[in-house]
Design a protein around this motif. Structure first.
Motif, short mmCIF file in Angstrom:
data_model
loop_
_atom_site.label_atom_id
_atom_site.label_comp_id
_atom_site.label_asym_id
_atom_site.label_seq_id
_atom_site.Cartn_x
_atom_site.Cartn_y
_atom_site.Cartn_z
N GLU A 272 0.80 -1.22 0.00
CA GLU A 272 0.00 0.00 0.00
C GLU A 272 0.84 1.27 0.00
N SER A 273 2.04 1.20 0.56
CA SER A 273 2.82 2.43 0.74
C SER A 273 3.90 2.66 -0.29
N VAL A 274 4.36 1.61 -0.98
CA VAL A 274 5.55 1.75 -1.82
C VAL A 274 5.33 2.71 -2.99
N GLY A 275 4.15 2.72 -3.58
CA GLY A 275 3.90 3.62 -4.71
C GLY A 275 3.99 5.08 -4.32
N ASP A 276 3.26 5.45 -3.27
CA ASP A 276 3.32 6.84 -2.80
C ASP A 276 4.72 7.19 -2.32
N ALA A 277 5.42 6.23 -1.75
CA ALA A 277 6.78 6.48 -1.25
C ALA A 277 7.72 6.82 -2.40
N VAL A 278 7.61 6.11 -3.51
CA VAL A 278 8.46 6.38 -4.67
C VAL A 278 8.21 7.79 -5.19
N MET A 279 6.95 8.18 -5.30
CA MET A 279 6.64 9.52 -5.82
C MET A 279 7.08 10.60 -4.84
N ALA A 280 6.94 10.35 -3.54
CA ALA A 280 7.40 11.32 -2.54
C ALA A 280 8.91 11.47 -2.61
N ALA A 281 9.61 10.36 -2.81
CA ALA A 281 11.07 10.42 -2.95
C ALA A 281 11.46 11.24 -4.16
N ALA A 282 10.73 11.07 -5.27
CA ALA A 282 11.02 11.83 -6.49
C ALA A 282 10.85 13.32 -6.25
N SER A 283 9.84 13.69 -5.48
CA SER A 283 9.61 15.12 -5.21
C SER A 283 10.71 15.71 -4.34
N GLU A 284 11.39 14.88 -3.56
CA GLU A 284 12.48 15.35 -2.71
C GLU A 284 13.78 15.56 -3.50
N ALA A 285 13.85 14.97 -4.68
CA ALA A 285 15.11 15.01 -5.44
C ALA A 285 15.50 16.42 -5.83
N GLY A 286 14.53 17.28 -6.10
CA GLY A 286 14.84 18.65 -6.48
C GLY A 286 14.75 18.87 -7.98
N ASP A 287 14.54 20.14 -8.37
CA ASP A 287 14.33 20.47 -9.77
C ASP A 287 15.54 20.19 -10.65
N GLU A 288 16.76 20.22 -10.04
CA GLU A 288 17.96 20.00 -10.85
C GLU A 288 18.10 18.55 -11.30
N PHE A 289 17.28 17.66 -10.73
CA PHE A 289 17.30 16.25 -11.13
C PHE A 289 15.96 15.89 -11.75
N GLU A 290 15.61 16.58 -12.84
CA GLU A 290 14.29 16.40 -13.44
C GLU A 290 14.08 14.99 -13.98
N ASP A 291 15.18 14.29 -14.35
CA ASP A 291 15.03 12.93 -14.86
C ASP A 291 14.50 11.97 -13.81
N VAL A 292 14.73 12.29 -12.54
CA VAL A 292 14.32 11.38 -11.46
C VAL A 292 12.80 11.23 -11.44
N ALA A 293 12.08 12.32 -11.72
CA ALA A 293 10.61 12.24 -11.73
C ALA A 293 10.13 11.30 -12.83
N TRP A 294 10.76 11.36 -14.00
CA TRP A 294 10.39 10.43 -15.07
C TRP A 294 10.76 9.00 -14.70
N ASP A 295 11.90 8.83 -14.08
CA ASP A 295 12.33 7.49 -13.66
C ASP A 295 11.37 6.91 -12.62
N ALA A 296 10.83 7.78 -11.77
CA ALA A 296 9.88 7.31 -10.75
C ALA A 296 8.63 6.72 -11.40
N GLU A 297 8.15 7.37 -12.46
CA GLU A 297 6.97 6.85 -13.17
C GLU A 297 7.27 5.48 -13.78
N THR A 298 8.45 5.35 -14.39
CA THR A 298 8.84 4.06 -14.97
C THR A 298 9.01 3.00 -13.89
N LEU A 299 9.56 3.41 -12.75
CA LEU A 299 9.74 2.48 -11.63
C LEU A 299 8.40 1.97 -11.14
#
Length: 343
Positions: free
Chosen positions: A302-329
Motif C-alpha cells: 500500500e505504501s511503496v507507490g506513494d513512497a516512490v513519488m514522494a522520494a522523487a519530489s524530494e530530489a529537487g528540480d535539478e534532477f528532473e530525470d528522477v521524476a520520469w524514472d519514478a513513473e517508470t519504476l
C-alpha cells in the motif's frame, strides 16, 4: 587503486595495509604505526566536481588518503559536519580521521537516481534505511550518511566515533565470493535465525528483516545478497542490531540483468514466478505468525507507490530525470505490488 598504490591487482593484503585507515566498521589496518594526529582538510565544490567527473580520480583520492571502500560503484569517503547543508563544507579525511559520508556515482545509466528513489522510498515505507541525498557536483552523486559512525561537533571540530559493522558473509564466516551462496535451510531463514541468536532486540529486527524482504521483492531488487545485509554493534561492541538497509536498487529496471533473486523465496529464484502463497510461506522462515507477516506485506504494497513519488519530489528540480524514472519504476513494480497485496 592498484595503479595508484603500485601493487598487483590481486594483492589485497598490500592494498588493505595501505588503505585500511578508514574501513567499514571499527577497524583500522596499517602496515606500521598509526599516523598522528588525525586531521580534516577542506575540499571545495569545484574540486569535488573535478573529482566526480573522472572515476579514476576517486580511486586516486582513496589511495592517497588511505581509505578502504568496497563495492562495484565508484565512491569516496568524506567528512561533513552534522546539521549543515550538504552542498558545501566537505572535508578529506587524513591520518586515519574517520569519514562520515560515502559519496558515489553510478556505474550504469540512471543508477544514481534509481538508488536514491529506492532507498528514500524504503525509509518512507517505515524501513530503517541509510539516510541518502542526491547532490549535483557536475554529475548526480548519491550521498549516504554512514550508520557506522556517530558524529558530534561541527565542521570546525568534528568528533567521530566508529561503530563496528560486519556484513553477513563475515557473520557466517564466508568469503565475499560466497555472497550469492544459498545457506543451509534457506538464506532468509538463516538470516532470521542469526538475529534470534545475536540481536539485542530480536522481535524488532526480525520484523525489520521481514519488511525489507517484502520491499526488496516489490522494487525488484534481485541483488539483495549476503553482503548487502549487515550487523552493526553499539559503542564498545556492547550491543548487536540489524544495520539499516543499503544498496537498494531496482535491478529489474535493466533488461540485461538477471531476474534471478540472490535469495530464494519458498525455494523459488525467478522473481517473476513468485506468488502470494510463496511469500505467505516466508512467515515460517521469520518465525512470525501469518497474520503478522500478512500485515507487513500489505503495508509495503500500500505504501511503496506513494513512497516512490514522494522520494522523487524530494530530489529537487535539478534532477528532473528522477521524476520520469519514478513513473517508470512504478510501472516496473506494479505486478509485484499486486502479488504482495494478495499475501
Amino acid at each position: 587503486m592498484s595503479a595508484e598504490l603500485h601493487v598487483r591487482e590481486n594483492d589485497w593484503l598490500s592494498m588493505l595495509g595501505s588503505c585500511g585507515l578508514d574501513c567499514v566498521g571499527d577497524l583500522l589496518i596499517t602496515a606500521g604505526e598509526l599516523p598522528e594526529p588525525p586531521r580534516y582538510e577542506p575540499v571545495s565544490s569545484s574540486e569535488l566536481k573535478e573529482l566526480f567527473s573522472r572515476r579514476a580520480s576517486m580511486a586516486e583520492l582513496n589511495g592517497s588518503d588511505r581509505l578502504s571502500l568496497a563495492g562495484t560503484q565508484s565512491k569516496v569517503g568524506l567528512a561533513h559536519g552534522p546539521n549543515e547543508p550538504l552542498t558545501s563544507g566537505w572535508f578529506r579525511c587524513l591520518n586515519c580521521a574517520a569519514s562520515t559520508h560515502i559519496l558515489k556515482v553510478g556505474a550504469r545509466d540512471r543508477l544514481t537516481g534509481l538508488e536514491f528513489l529506492c532507498t528514500r522510498a524504503a525509509s518512507l515505507c517505515g524501513i530503517d534505511a541509510a539516510e541518502v541525498h542526491l547532490l549535483d557536483f557536475g554529475v548526480p552523486v548519491l550521498c549516504s550518511r554512514r550508520f557506522d559512525r556517530l558524529v558530534a561537533g561541527d565542521s570546525g571540530a568534528l568528533s567521530v566515533t566508529r561503530l563496528h559493522q560486519e556484513d553477513l558473509t563475515q557473520a557466517f564466516g564466508l568469503t565475499s565470493g560466497s555472497k550469492y551462496a544459498e545457506l543451509e535451510g534457506g538464506s532468509i531463514r538463516a538470516l532470521a535465525s542469526l538475529l534470534y541468536e545475536q540481536s539485542d532486540d530480536v522481535l524488532e529486527d526480525v520484523r525489520r528483516l521481514a519488511r525489507l524482504t517484502c520491499f526488496n521483492y516489490a522494487i525488484g531488487n534481485c541483488d539483495a545478497h549476503l553482503k548487502n545485509f549487515s550487523l552493526v554493534y553499539g559503542v564498545d561492541w556492547s550491543t548487536v542490531r540489524l544495520a539499516p538497509a543499503y544498496d537498494l536498487v531496482c535491478t529489474t529496471w535493466y533488461e540485461d540483468l538477471s531476474r534471478t533473486m540472490a535469495m530464494a523465496i519458498n525455494g523459488k529464484w525467478d522473481i517473476d514466478s513468485i506468488e502470494a502463497d510463496d511469500l505467505r510461506e516466508c512467515s515460517r522462515d521469520f518465525v512470525l505468525g501469518k497474520k503478522t507477516f500478512q500485515k507487513i506485506a500489505h503495508e509495503v504494497a500500500e505504501s511503496v507507490g506513494d513512497a516512490v513519488m514522494a522520494a522523487a519530489s524530494e530530489a529537487g528540480d535539478e534532477f528532473e530525470d528522477v521524476a520520469w524514472d519514478a513513473e517508470t519504476l512504478l510501472e516496473d513494480i506494479a505486478p509485484r505490488r499486486e502479488v504482495l497485496a494478495h499475501v
